[in-house]
Motif scaffolding. Sequence first.
Motif, short mmCIF file in Angstrom:
data_model
loop_
_atom_site.label_atom_id
_atom_site.label_comp_id
_atom_site.label_asym_id
_atom_site.label_seq_id
_atom_site.Cartn_x
_atom_site.Cartn_y
_atom_site.Cartn_z
N ILE A 1 19.86 42.98 41.33
CA ILE A 1 19.13 42.93 42.60
C ILE A 1 19.37 44.22 43.40
O ILE A 1 18.49 44.70 44.10
CB ILE A 1 19.56 41.69 43.42
CG1 ILE A 1 19.30 40.40 42.64
CG2 ILE A 1 18.85 41.66 44.79
CD1 ILE A 1 17.85 40.14 42.31
N SER B 1 14.80 42.82 37.29
CA SER B 1 16.03 42.03 37.40
C SER B 1 15.71 40.72 36.70
O SER B 1 14.55 40.29 36.65
CB SER B 1 16.46 41.83 38.85
OG SER B 1 15.40 41.43 39.67
N ASP C 1 15.90 37.69 37.30
CA ASP C 1 15.19 36.61 38.01
C ASP C 1 13.69 36.76 37.83
O ASP C 1 12.95 35.78 37.93
CB ASP C 1 15.55 36.61 39.49
CG ASP C 1 15.21 37.91 40.17
OD1 ASP C 1 15.67 38.97 39.69
OD2 ASP C 1 14.48 37.89 41.17
N ARG D 1 12.52 37.28 47.92
CA ARG D 1 12.05 38.66 48.12
C ARG D 1 11.51 38.90 49.53
O ARG D 1 11.50 40.02 50.00
CB ARG D 1 11.01 39.02 47.06
CG ARG D 1 11.65 39.22 45.72
CD ARG D 1 10.81 39.93 44.71
NE ARG D 1 11.67 40.76 43.88
CZ ARG D 1 12.68 40.30 43.14
NH1 ARG D 1 12.94 39.03 43.11
NH2 ARG D 1 13.44 41.13 42.45
N TRP E 1 23.34 43.36 53.62
CA TRP E 1 22.89 43.85 52.32
C TRP E 1 23.81 44.93 51.78
O TRP E 1 23.39 45.77 50.98
CB TRP E 1 21.43 44.33 52.39
CG TRP E 1 20.51 43.17 52.30
CD1 TRP E 1 20.06 42.38 53.32
CD2 TRP E 1 19.97 42.60 51.10
NE1 TRP E 1 19.27 41.36 52.84
CE2 TRP E 1 19.19 41.48 51.48
CE3 TRP E 1 20.06 42.94 49.75
CZ2 TRP E 1 18.52 40.70 50.54
CZ3 TRP E 1 19.40 42.16 48.82
CH2 TRP E 1 18.63 41.05 49.22
N PHE F 1 14.16 40.52 51.65
CA PHE F 1 14.71 41.84 51.33
C PHE F 1 14.43 42.79 52.49
O PHE F 1 13.32 42.79 53.05
CB PHE F 1 14.11 42.38 50.04
CG PHE F 1 14.57 41.67 48.78
CD1 PHE F 1 15.41 40.57 48.84
CD2 PHE F 1 14.16 42.11 47.53
CE1 PHE F 1 15.84 39.91 47.69
CE2 PHE F 1 14.58 41.47 46.36
CZ PHE F 1 15.42 40.37 46.45
N SER G 1 23.74 41.58 39.87
CA SER G 1 23.79 42.89 40.51
C SER G 1 22.55 43.74 40.22
O SER G 1 22.39 44.82 40.81
CB SER G 1 25.07 43.62 40.09
OG SER G 1 26.20 42.90 40.52
N TRP H 1 18.59 31.71 44.05
CA TRP H 1 17.45 32.54 43.71
C TRP H 1 17.22 33.54 44.85
O TRP H 1 17.25 33.16 46.01
CB TRP H 1 16.19 31.69 43.55
CG TRP H 1 16.12 30.96 42.25
CD1 TRP H 1 16.60 29.71 42.00
CD2 TRP H 1 15.55 31.44 41.03
NE1 TRP H 1 16.37 29.39 40.68
CE2 TRP H 1 15.72 30.44 40.06
CE3 TRP H 1 14.92 32.64 40.66
CZ2 TRP H 1 15.27 30.57 38.74
CZ3 TRP H 1 14.47 32.77 39.36
CH2 TRP H 1 14.65 31.76 38.41
N PRO H 2 17.01 34.80 44.54
CA PRO H 2 16.73 35.76 45.61
C PRO H 2 15.37 35.48 46.24
O PRO H 2 14.41 35.14 45.55
CB PRO H 2 16.76 37.11 44.90
CG PRO H 2 16.51 36.81 43.47
CD PRO H 2 17.01 35.42 43.21
N GLY I 1 17.30 45.78 47.14
CA GLY I 1 16.35 44.79 46.67
C GLY I 1 14.93 45.33 46.69
O GLY I 1 14.51 45.96 47.65
N TYR J 1 26.60 41.82 43.22
CA TYR J 1 25.73 40.94 43.99
C TYR J 1 25.67 39.60 43.25
O TYR J 1 25.49 39.57 42.03
CB TYR J 1 24.32 41.54 44.09
CG TYR J 1 23.47 40.89 45.15
CD1 TYR J 1 23.60 41.26 46.48
CD2 TYR J 1 22.54 39.92 44.82
CE1 TYR J 1 22.82 40.66 47.46
CE2 TYR J 1 21.75 39.32 45.79
CZ TYR J 1 21.90 39.69 47.11
OH TYR J 1 21.12 39.10 48.08
N GLY K 1 19.72 36.93 38.81
CA GLY K 1 19.42 38.37 38.70
C GLY K 1 20.67 39.22 38.85
O GLY K 1 20.71 40.36 38.42
#
Lengths: 536, 144
Positions: free
Chosen positions: A94, A215, A217, A41, A59, A44, A92, A38-39, A207, A86, A90
């Motif tokens: 992201i 995205s 996610d 945030r 990044w 970022f 790419s 999971w990204p 991001g 990526y 989510g």
Amino acid sequence: MTYRADVLIIGAGASGGVAARHLAEHGFDVVCLEQGDWPDRSSFPGTRPDWELAIRRDWAMSPNVRNRPEDYPVVHDDSDIEPLMYNAVGGSMIIYAGTWPRMLPSDLRVRTLDGVADDWPIAYRDLVPYYNAIDRQIGVSGLAGDPAYPPHDDYPLPPLPLGVAGRRVAEGHNRLGWHWWPEPNAILSAPYDGRRPCVQRGVCTSGCAEGAKASTDLTHWPQATAAGARLITGARVSQITIGPRGLATGATWLDHAGVEHHQEADVVILAANAVGTARLLLLSADDRFCPDGLANSSGLVGRRLMMHPFSVVTGWWDDQVEGWQGHFGASITTYQFYETDADREFVRGAKWALSPVGGPLNHILPMRAGNEVWGPDHHVLMGQTFGRGASWAIFGEDLPEKYNRVELDPDRTDSHGIPAPRVTYRISDHSRRLMAFQEERATESLKASGCRETAVASMIPYSGWHLMGTARMGDNPAISVVNSRQQAHDVANLYIADASVFVTSSGVNPTCTITALALRTADLLVQNRSEQKVPA
Amino acid sequence: MTTADNSTVIDVDRLEQLADIMLPTAHGMPSASEVGAVNSYLDEVLGWRDDLRQPLFEALSALDPATFTVERLSAFLAEDENAYTALTTVVAACYYLSPVVRDRIGYPGQVAKTYDPFAYTEWVAEGLLDPVVERGPIWREAPE
């Protein structure tokens, strides 16, 4: 007893997220395997002072530069364009820009209209309801009525700001008598569905910390998991497994520690992008049924890779336009040179999108247009360009060629020892003529908009965001991999939801169409569930 | 001096001398040393990008400030691209982190801005899109 899901989805990006949400909300038991996580945030870089340093390594858009454990290397020594992607929930999305154009009716009929490549087995009309539905799910900002498109539903949100540069180029196009329109973006211009709007920070492609840029996610996975879908992160699939009747039985996957697992399922959906999906199909060769790769009786798995040759034409005005600021999707777009014109030395065309130019490092260590200058002249250059520019980002339609392909590399592997994909890709002479024409017109555009200086970065190698075509759709199994429902001709319970299925590339950013197609595939699977063949 | 775990020592004075040739006082802008770019920000930059330390060390070993010129820098790109990239990236990053420099070029960083999402109605009412709309559809019909 081994747990068997109704549907196994491989990849939690754009297409995987859309398909998972729709299937889970319609009662399917869905499991998704995603090699990334999971990204976060808060990690970022766009709000940090090291932003422009971070986008050159941790990044970076290239998995080879980023080199995170969840990334796999993509061998591209013999490619004019470097594939970019990526790996996370989510996908790419992201790091994409968030521009959200639909394909056009002609994009799906290039053989009939222009005598090149192939027609799609579906028409623009088949996509419209899904385009409309997806626009609402993700919250597209835009303005209806663009005469470059057939009339369609209005967007759920108003367009994002034109900005000073967008306004100037719009006025320039009005003087030239050329088309322009505010770009539809998958970026919120106002609060929507619990998400906050864009703050024009200009860092979309590393991001969106605000969560304004769509995205899956944010836009699909929360709903999918609430409906019961199970998302397993850190799960790298090594092979799709085949049962005695030639149907897919699930997938073998490896966790972070390298421990092997198997997930059984009645239906398998590949959603791993046109490089990752082709790689997995080739990795899943089985001497009993498919010695040359799963679903590959046509020999087309991995072939016809399209990546959209990409040029940037930048213009600089005499005064400040805050050229580092604004959504990186695009403020305005033009389709003036999109459709075929018999007077040109090429068919098809390109879409342009006007974008910011970035911060100081992007001016002096340019990733797009411009030159490095040191010594006293450095300050002259910065004084003349910084904050004063905008760039036309130009994607030309990339016609499919069998020699542009994804294979398995005999030497390189990912961190689990699984063979890496090797990409061979050449920009065709046709594409070079098409892009040269577009670059000249874009230069005219910026000069007509008052720019003092312009520069062209032609067909930039570091630009392979749009990965398409390696498992094309078609009615004839001899010359296609999946049918119009994106179901493999060779394996009745295997579907491909990503842009691998694109027959041609169009000249527009693909994510809008990827998600519309994924929703259509999932919807048709729901509608036809009683006819679906499954393993015993 | 700044020292990395691998004992690669960056000679800050030497780097500053090179940086002043790359970014000298000129055209109303300060030099790298005038804003303390290297002394103030090198540790921060290498903290963010530790991968640049080794090639930066190699650049400093290869380039003599006594004979260094912008022309020599250009030639260095062909000799050692990694070292060249590290040197130019570190020098530029240090310089443009300086608040003095940012203020001089008018750059506040990538800041958040608010706007009225319905402001578009003004330029629509003003007629900015009218010429586009009046020319009519430009999309191409395609057979089903």
